[in-house]
Design a protein around this motif. Structure first.
Motif, short mmCIF file in Angstrom:
data_model
loop_
_atom_site.label_atom_id
_atom_site.label_comp_id
_atom_site.label_asym_id
_atom_site.label_seq_id
_atom_site.Cartn_x
_atom_site.Cartn_y
_atom_site.Cartn_z
N GLU A 117 -1.26 -34.98 -12.00
CA GLU A 117 -1.69 -36.21 -12.66
C GLU A 117 -1.98 -37.30 -11.64
O GLU A 117 -2.97 -38.05 -11.76
CB GLU A 117 -0.63 -36.66 -13.64
CG GLU A 117 -1.02 -37.90 -14.45
CD GLU A 117 0.04 -38.31 -15.44
OE1 GLU A 117 -0.12 -39.39 -16.06
OE2 GLU A 117 1.03 -37.55 -15.60
N ALA A 118 -1.14 -37.41 -10.61
CA ALA A 118 -1.37 -38.40 -9.56
C ALA A 118 -2.65 -38.10 -8.79
O ALA A 118 -3.41 -39.02 -8.44
CB ALA A 118 -0.18 -38.44 -8.61
N GLU A 138 -5.32 -36.47 -9.95
CA GLU A 138 -6.47 -36.76 -10.81
C GLU A 138 -6.71 -38.26 -10.90
O GLU A 138 -7.86 -38.70 -10.92
CB GLU A 138 -6.22 -36.16 -12.20
CG GLU A 138 -6.24 -34.64 -12.22
CD GLU A 138 -5.88 -34.07 -13.58
OE1 GLU A 138 -5.49 -34.88 -14.45
OE2 GLU A 138 -6.01 -32.84 -13.77
N GLU A 139 -5.65 -39.03 -10.95
CA GLU A 139 -5.79 -40.49 -11.00
C GLU A 139 -6.40 -41.01 -9.70
O GLU A 139 -7.28 -41.89 -9.71
CB GLU A 139 -4.43 -41.14 -11.24
CG GLU A 139 -4.47 -42.66 -11.31
CD GLU A 139 -5.28 -43.17 -12.48
OE1 GLU A 139 -5.81 -44.29 -12.37
OE2 GLU A 139 -5.38 -42.43 -13.49
N ARG A 147 -10.09 -40.18 -9.69
CA ARG A 147 -10.88 -41.09 -10.53
C ARG A 147 -11.07 -42.44 -9.83
O ARG A 147 -12.16 -43.03 -9.87
CB ARG A 147 -10.18 -41.29 -11.88
CG ARG A 147 -10.33 -40.10 -12.82
CD ARG A 147 -9.89 -40.48 -14.23
NE ARG A 147 -8.46 -40.75 -14.29
CZ ARG A 147 -7.53 -39.84 -14.56
NH1 ARG A 147 -7.90 -38.57 -14.80
NH2 ARG A 147 -6.25 -40.16 -14.61
N ALA A 148 -10.02 -42.92 -9.18
CA ALA A 148 -10.13 -44.19 -8.47
C ALA A 148 -11.11 -44.08 -7.31
O ALA A 148 -11.90 -45.01 -7.05
CB ALA A 148 -8.75 -44.63 -7.97
#
Length: 317
Positions: free
Chosen positions: A242-243, A245-246, A249-250
């Motif tokens: 999750e980290a 993927e975040e 995205r950033a």
């Protein structure tokens, strides 16, 4: 602002530009590029069309005619971009000494001693230069269409509209740098200083900005791309994924912002993107096309506004 006085100043500037040797020189270079590009492109188009007709004859006997085929748009993007790149130097050459030349000869003080407003002078000079550039691009467009007709190539309605749009985009690229040079002509004390400043900005927006925003140097602004949380074969926790993927995205959002800034700051980069969208056969106009057009208009509008304000506040002695 009085339209009569504005037209008189614009007409004088237009005649001066058209009669100048620098205008003839750059127009000649642009015409050579157009003729060479169109002759080569038209010959290649004719060969592609003949090969396509032969393929259609074979395919139609088996499963019916296939879609597609060569388009006259295929060689217009490169031709107009090459013309605009040379035309950029024409725009700078026409604008860098519009005001400084009259400062150095003291004729600007004499001009402003007449019953004429400063906004009429700067606007008239800009309109005269833009009209001369429009004349040059009109000659280029007419010549390119004439070469096509000589080769028996007649564009369809959609192709004709796209060709006209490509010519207009190339025209606005040249105008952008004409206005840039006009701005430095109002700021600099000498024509040499205005020319050097114009070319310095040209190098920055034509070479440095694209490298930093869409080229190899973009990582300096966006930072390194996020690395996967673990090597292949290792177990990855949900929190780590999750980290990652975040962070991805950033990073993608940073890249988009940097590219958008590059489009806004570099007319060449924006011009290439618009020309590719307009002259790619069979491809619809992208949904963000209007944003590119607005960004394309910001550059000359901003520098003309700065030139207009600077000239109105100029201390003429």
């Amino acid at each position: 602002m009085r339209t009569g006085v504005l037209g008189t100043i614009a007409g004088k500037e237009f005649r001066d530009h058209v009669r100048s040797r620098r205008f003839h020189l750059f127009l000649g270079v642009m015409l050579v590029i157009v003729v060479a590009g169109m002759v080569t492109g038209a010959a290649q188009y004719s060969a592609d069309l003949a090969a396509y007709a032969e393929t259609q004859a074979v395919v139609s006997g088996e499963s019916g005619p296939s879609a597609g085929g060569p388009s006259v748009l295929s060689f217009f993007s490169g031709m107009f971009m090459s013309t605009a790149q040379v035309g950029v130097f024409l725009g700078i050459a026409m604008g860098f000494d519009l005001v400084t030349r009259e400062k150095e000869s003291k004729s600007l003080k004499i001009l402003l001693s007449h019953p004429v407003y400063r906004d009429e002078v700067i606007s008239g000079k800009a309109l005269g230069g833009v009209a001369a550039i429009a004349l040059a691009m009109g000659v280029v467009l007419i010549l390119s269409l004439a070469v096509m007709l000589v080769f028996g190539i007649v564009p369809g309605p959609d192709e004709a509209l796209r060709i006209l749009a490509a010519a207009l985009i190339s025209f606005f690229l040249i105008v952008s740098f004409f206005v840039l040079a006009l701005f430095f002509s109002t700021v600099a004390e000498t024509s040499g200083g205005a020319l050097v400043s114009s070319f310095l900005v040209f190098i920055i927006v034509a070479e440095v900005v694209p490298v930093l925003t869409v080229g190899a140097g973009s990582s300096l602004l966006t930072g390194p791309s996020p690395s996967p949380p673990a090597e292949s074969g290792d177990l990855v926790s949900a929190e780590e994924m999750e980290a990652y993927e975040e962070a991805s995205r950033a990073y993608t959002e940073r890249m988009r912002l940097v590219r958008d800034a590059g489009v806004l700051l570099s007319p060449q980069t924006n011009c290439k993107g618009i020309l590719n969208a307009v002259t790619t056969p069979g491809v619809p106009v992208p949904p963000d096309f209007a944003r590119n057009i607005v960004a394309f208009a910001v550059f000359p509008a901003a520098f003309f506004g700065l030139a207009w304000v600077r000239f109105l506040r100029e201390d003429i002695r």
